[in-house]
Design a protein around this motif. Structure first.
Motif, PDB file in Angstrom:
ATOM      1  N   GLN A  50       0.815  -1.224   0.000  1.00 20.27           N
ATOM      2  CA  GLN A  50       0.000   0.000   0.000  1.00 20.27           C
ATOM      3  C   GLN A  50       0.845   1.270   0.000  1.00 20.27           C
ATOM      4  N   CYS A  92     -10.924  -0.080   3.189  1.00 25.83           N
ATOM      5  CA  CYS A  92      -9.489  -0.190   2.972  1.00 25.83           C
ATOM      6  C   CYS A  92      -8.942   1.205   2.693  1.00 25.83           C
ATOM      7  N   LEU A  93      -7.776   1.508   3.241  1.00 18.96           N
ATOM      8  CA  LEU A  93      -7.170   2.829   3.021  1.00 18.96           C
ATOM      9  C   LEU A  93      -6.843   3.062   1.546  1.00 18.96           C
ATOM     10  N   HIS A 134      -7.314  -9.560   5.646  1.00 21.06           N
ATOM     11  CA  HIS A 134      -7.317  -8.406   4.734  1.00 21.06           C
ATOM     12  C   HIS A 134      -5.873  -8.045   4.335  1.00 21.06           C
ATOM     13  N   GLU A 135      -4.971  -7.998   5.330  1.00 21.63           N
ATOM     14  CA  GLU A 135      -3.575  -7.623   5.034  1.00 21.63           C
ATOM     15  C   GLU A 135      -2.855  -8.728   4.268  1.00 21.63           C
ATOM     16  N   HIS A 138      -3.649  -8.330   0.731  1.00 22.75           N
ATOM     17  CA  HIS A 138      -2.864  -7.260   0.101  1.00 22.75           C
ATOM     18  C   HIS A 138      -1.533  -7.800  -0.424  1.00 22.75           C
TER      19      HIS A 138
HETATM   20 NI    NI Z   1      -6.548  -2.580   2.874  1.00 24.38          NI
END
Ligand code: NI
Length: 169
Positions: A50, A92-93, A134-135, A138
């Motif tokens: 990210q 999510c960012l 979630h991570e 990613h």
């Molecule tokens: Ni995320």
């Protein structure tokens, strides 16, 4: 240092991250920046992809800094166990402004290395299990939007495309 967070559509976010061979001073600095960036956002988790670094590292703190022992850093994380199912709203960012209900395991055990290179294992249920999954997604180039199906997914993707065309993404 707070690093810029990439948004849905950036190729680094959609690719698979590589294993970390050695935790160099640069990687230690990256981890420090990831923690600062996550808290500043604020968010409950952040993956290295990210911030544009395709390495298998994530940070998670479901207390967002309120619990002094809440911060978890994992390098080269792997699942040990996953079971159960939960359905909760998720964001999510890297997909700001969008939320959706995502199916996740209810309980997760993950292992990996901490920032000193020492092996660690964590068990999480509920929100923590969700954050781990979630991570981990990613690091494999998958965002929560990719976990959605049909109309729900298309609607978000179309809105992002529209924002991108308007220069607002
Ligand atoms: Ni995320």
């Amino acid at each position: 240092m707070i690093r810029p967070i990439l948004k849905y559509g950036d190729s680094i976010l959609h690719g698979k991250a590589r294993i970390v061979d050695v935790i160099t001073p640069d990687i230690d600095r990256l981890i420090e920046d990831m923690v600062e960036t996550m808290y500043a956002a604020p968010g409950v988790g952040l993956a290295a992809t990210q911030v544009g670094v395709p390495l298998r590292i994530f940070v998670v703190d479901i207390s967002v800094g309120r619990d002094p022992n809440g911060l978890i850093t994992l390098v080269n994380p792997e699942f040990v166990e996953r079971d159960g199912v939960q359905l909760e709203e998720e964001g999510c960012l890297s997909v700001p402004g969008f939320n959706a209900t995502v199916m996740r395991p209810m309980r997760v055990i993950v292992k990996g290395l901490d920032r000193h290179g020492d092996p660690q294992q964590y068990e999480g249920s509920g929100l923590l299990a969700r954050a781990f999954q979630h991570e981990m997604d990613h690091l494999d180039g998958s965002l929560f939007v990719d976990r959605l199906r049909g109309i729900k997914r298309d609607l978000i993707v179309r809105k992002i495309q529209k924002l991108t065309r308007a220069g607002k993404w």
